[in-house]
Write an enzyme that holds these catalytic residues in place. Structure first.
Site, PDB file in Angstrom:
ATOM      1  N   LYS A 110       0.819  -1.205   0.000  1.00  0.00           N
ATOM      2  CA  LYS A 110       0.000   0.000   0.000  1.00  0.00           C
ATOM      3  C   LYS A 110       0.866   1.275   0.000  1.00  0.00           C
ATOM      4  CE  LYS A 110      -4.147  -2.125   0.963  1.00  0.00           C
ATOM      5  NZ  LYS A 110      -3.787  -3.554   1.001  1.00  0.00           N
TER       6      LYS A 110
HETATM    7  C1  LIG Z   1      -4.479  -4.738   0.568  1.00  0.00           C
HETATM    8  C2  LIG Z   1      -3.717  -6.007   0.597  1.00  0.00           C
HETATM    9  C3  LIG Z   1      -3.963  -7.067  -0.318  1.00  0.00           C
HETATM   10  C4  LIG Z   1      -5.087  -7.006  -1.334  1.00  0.00           C
HETATM   11  O1  LIG Z   1      -4.848  -6.058  -2.352  1.00  0.00           O
HETATM   12  P1  LIG Z   1      -6.043  -5.529  -3.272  1.00  0.00           P
HETATM   13  O2  LIG Z   1      -5.465  -4.429  -4.084  1.00  0.00           O
HETATM   14  O3  LIG Z   1      -7.099  -5.040  -2.310  1.00  0.00           O
HETATM   15  O4  LIG Z   1      -6.519  -6.662  -4.101  1.00  0.00           O
HETATM   16  C5  LIG Z   1      -3.155  -8.188  -0.260  1.00  0.00           C
HETATM   17  N1  LIG Z   1      -2.163  -8.305   0.656  1.00  0.00           N
HETATM   18  C6  LIG Z   1      -1.904  -7.321   1.558  1.00  0.00           C
HETATM   19  C7  LIG Z   1      -0.814  -7.520   2.546  1.00  0.00           C
HETATM   20  C8  LIG Z   1      -2.662  -6.137   1.563  1.00  0.00           C
HETATM   21  O5  LIG Z   1      -2.398  -5.171   2.475  1.00  0.00           O
END
Ligand SMILES: *Cc1c(COP(=O)(O)O)cnc(C)c1O
Length: 459
Positions: A110
């Site tokens: 993120k």
């Molecule tokens: C947010 C997240 C995901 C999922 O990603 P999306 O873009 O919502 O499909 C997978 N793994 C981790 C560690 C995350 O923080």
């Protein structure tokens, strides 16, 4: 670059308005009206360049920003990462790689998008001479990434609501230990749904919304998808694009990360397969198998960032699959909210299956994958990444297979320790996380109390 809504009934916007708006007024998601092309010569030319150089080349045509300014924003966004390559590849088998996306300040992918959004917001507010208030609800990763991205920025005040006692200690400390006065961790006496309901209610109070200039940074923001497309380009080039194709497996929840892969593919990156990997909350895997998109209850798992049943960004993939027919998408979304699901037409399923494959992993398979990869390679996977590797192994083919390593194992120490027998350590740059003083405000689950707190902080 111009952006249109996936439901076809909202105004066409430029880049900055699209990013500041988040969601379109008709409830849809913004997508570009056309795509730039990365031809073979351009891709070959990106080989050996820095991550920041690749990001500038990929993102510039999507923005209305001047090249030098965008370059400065990208430099600032990734300067705090703990790895010079930003998104390094690690080989785990003859034909399998991990793309490590957890070297940012909060140890999850993120950070790639959130750090960039922080720069876009700050730049826009400086030019407009305005201030922005960001309010978000989090079950863990998004909130810590947002606080890290907005801490210390001028003209931005950031409030993150977290459910009291329901996020992991590492996640909470990442939100409560930054000392900058413009970021605020707020513990709500309630669960994640309560936090989200409070945020929604604030957005629906138009007078309040205008008074504080409220914005959201949830996962449907276009800038997040765009920033995430960069690491597909950098890794494909490193593994031999444009001459050689590459496949990716993506641990998926809200479909933002994997949709960024499709964006790279449509710009001309030779991507063979994009494999959706889900945990037992497998609505997307079932959709790919059956053509029926139906909600079921959410079951808690050891990969909590993928525990969802409404996968917001899937709407962007549907818009493509329905040949950009906004009315068709609007109708499906209406059925989703009124009937809890919808059927996808054969033509649209054909289009989705041309791009995406899918698979899922049970809790036992996830733990077994953490254990076996550790034994065979010494690499310690977070549970989300382990879901990906389990599914990736079932989809190996002619091309190199890259699994996105979405979080650092130390963010989920209990699940990793249960699988491997040893507790993963935090990286040295944050080893003192447990000694830093915490700062958190607790509020009851009440809209008025929260609005008062925000207004007293701002004015
Ligand atoms: C947010 C997240 C995901 C999922 O990603 P999306 O873009 O919502 O499909 C997978 N793994 C981790 C560690 C995350 O923080």
């Amino acid at each position: 670059m111009k952006y249109q809504s996936t439901r076809g009934r909202a105004p066409i916007l430029g880049f900055e308005e699209t990013v500041l708006a988040g969601l379109a007024r008709d409830g849809g998601l913004y997508v570009p009206t056309e795509l730039p092309h990365l031809d073979a010569g351009t891709l070959a030319d990106l080989r050996g360049r820095s991550y920041e150089d690749v990001a500038l080349r990929v993102m510039l045509p999507f923005t209305d920003l001047d090249e030098t300014r965008l370059g400065d924003m990208i430099e600032a966004a990734y300067a705090g990462f703990g790895h010079a390559a930003r998104a390094p590849l690690v080989q785990i088998d003859a034909d399998q790689w991990l793309l490590e996306l957890f070297h940012g300040p909060t140890l999850a992918f993120k950070d790639f998008a959130m750090q960039f959004i922080g720069q876009v917001f700050q730049d826009a507010m400086k030019r407009r001479g305005d201030r922005l208030t960001i309010v978000g609800a989090t079950s863990g990763d998004t909130g810590s990434a947002a606080i890290e991205a907005f801490r210390g920025l001028d003209n931005v005040e950031c409030f993150i609501l977290l459910p009291e006692g329901r996020v992991s200690e590492v996640q909470r400390r990442q939100m409560t230990t930054p000392t900058e006065p413009n970021v605020h961790a707020i513990a709500v006496d309630g669960d994640f749904d309560d936090c989200q309901a409070l945020v929604k209610a604030m957005f629906n109070d138009h007078a309040f919304r205008d008074r504080v200039n409220l914005t959201a940074v949830n996962s449907i923001n276009w800038a997040r998808v765009l920033a995430q497309s960069v690491y597909y380009v950098s890794s494909a080039v490193a593994l031999g694009a444009p001459e050689r194709s590459v496949s990716y497996t993506v641990p998926t929840g809200n479909f933002g990360d994997i949709f960024a892969g499709d964006l790279a593919r449509r710009m001309g990156v030779p991507i063979d397969r994009l494999v959706i990997a889900t945990n037992r909350n497998d609505i997307l895997h079932r959709t790919m198998e059956t053509g029926e998109h139906r909600k079921e209850g959410v079951a808690p798992t050891i990969s909590p960032s993928m525990d969802i049943q409404v996968s917001s960004n899937f709407e962007r993939a549907l818009f493509r699959a329905y040949d950009e027919d906004g009315n068709a998408v609007a109708q499906l979304m209406e059925e989703l909210s009124s009937e809890g699901g919808f059927s996808i037409s054969q033509g649209a399923m054909g289009a989705l299956r041309e791009v995406y494959r899918s698979g899922c992993a049970s809790e036992e398979e996830t733990a077994a994958t953490i254990r076996s990869i550790y034994a065979r390679t010494g690499e310690v996977l977070c549970p989300h990444t382990a879901v990906g590797v389990k599914v990736a192994t079932e989809h190996r083919g002619e091309t190199p297979m890259v699994t996105l390593a979405t979080a650092h194992p130390a963010k989920f120490p209990d699940a990793v320790e249960a699988a491997t027998g040893s507790r993963p350590a935090l990286p040295p740059r944050m080893a003192d996380l447990f000694e830093r003083p915490e700062r958190i405000t607790t509020v009851p689950n009440a809209l008025d109390a929260l609005k008062t707190l925000i207004e007293e902080t701002l004015f």
